[in-house]
Design a protein around this motif. Structure first.
Motif, short mmCIF file in Angstrom:
data_model
loop_
_atom_site.label_atom_id
_atom_site.label_comp_id
_atom_site.label_asym_id
_atom_site.label_seq_id
_atom_site.Cartn_x
_atom_site.Cartn_y
_atom_site.Cartn_z
N MET A 210 1.00 -1.22 -0.25
CA MET A 210 -0.06 -0.06 0.23
C MET A 210 1.13 1.77 0.39
SD MET A 210 -3.05 0.54 2.52
CE MET A 210 -3.62 -0.60 2.83
N LEU A 211 1.73 1.33 0.71
CA LEU A 211 2.31 2.35 1.47
C LEU A 211 3.29 1.92 -0.34
CD1 LEU A 211 4.07 2.26 4.13
CD2 LEU A 211 2.45 4.50 3.71
N LEU B 165 1.40 4.38 -2.86
CA LEU B 165 1.05 5.42 -2.43
C LEU B 165 1.85 6.36 -2.55
CD1 LEU B 165 -1.41 5.12 0.71
CD2 LEU B 165 -2.08 6.23 -1.22
N LEU B 166 3.24 6.08 -1.99
CA LEU B 166 4.22 6.96 -2.05
C LEU B 166 5.39 6.38 -3.85
CD1 LEU B 166 5.66 6.79 1.43
CD2 LEU B 166 3.73 8.88 0.16
N HIS C 19 9.49 4.64 -1.10
CA HIS C 19 9.00 4.46 0.18
C HIS C 19 9.97 2.62 0.21
CE1 HIS C 19 7.19 1.20 2.54
NE2 HIS C 19 7.04 -0.11 2.02
#
Length: 164
Positions: free
Chosen positions: A104-105, A108-109, A113
């Motif tokens: 998920m990170l 998103l990033l 990340h």
């Protein structure tokens, strides 16, 4: 600056005077001066004329309000039709997605990340506590063994000695 202020003040005064003249002209044109007659009969006729004018003005006002309401209703209907013609947007059915915190990170990033969030690694290991029932079962052991020990004369002798 003072000259500009003087010019602005004179312009404002001229505009106010022009508005006053315009107001007087409008009132003279639309509202003739009231002449009160001397006799009772003429006063009643004047009141009837004024009442008739008031009724006509009210009818015009009512007609314009009805027209306004009608046009507003038409405008609302047309805007609703326009909205319907554009099409209705359906929400797609949402699906559950199983995704780890790292994934998920990363989504998103992006490439930023770097931190690993393995949440399960930080959990403590907990040993299962023995309950009383499990202890009793361990102490008793195999039931066949107990039966064999208690059977025969030796078992009765043990029970008799234990009873004393």
């Amino acid at each position: 600056q003072s000259a500009m202020l003087q010019l602005a003040v004179t312009e404002i005064e001229k505009e106010a005077a022009a508005k006053e003249v315009e107001k007087q002209n409008y009132l003279a044109e639309h509202c003739p001066p009231l002449s009160l007659p001397g006799s009772m009969q003429e006063l009643q006729e004047l009141c009837k004329k004024l009442h008739a004018k008031i009724e006509s003005v009210d009818e015009e006002r009512y007609d314009t309000e009805v027209k306004l309401q009608k046009t507003n209703k038409e405008l609302e209907d047309l805007s609703q039709k326009l909205f319907d013609l554009r099409g209705k947007f359906k929400r797609p059915p949402l699906r559950r997605v199983r995704m780890s915190a790292d994934a998920m990170l990363r989504a998103l990033l992006g490439s930023k990340h770097k931190v690993c969030m393995d949440l399960r690694a930080n959990l403590k290991q907990v040993k299962k506590e023995d309950t009383e029932k499990e202890k009793d079962l361990r102490d008793v052991g195999d039931w066949r063994k107990n039966i064999e020990e208690k059977s025969g004369m030796e078992g009765r002798k043990k029970m008799f000695e234990a009873g004393e």
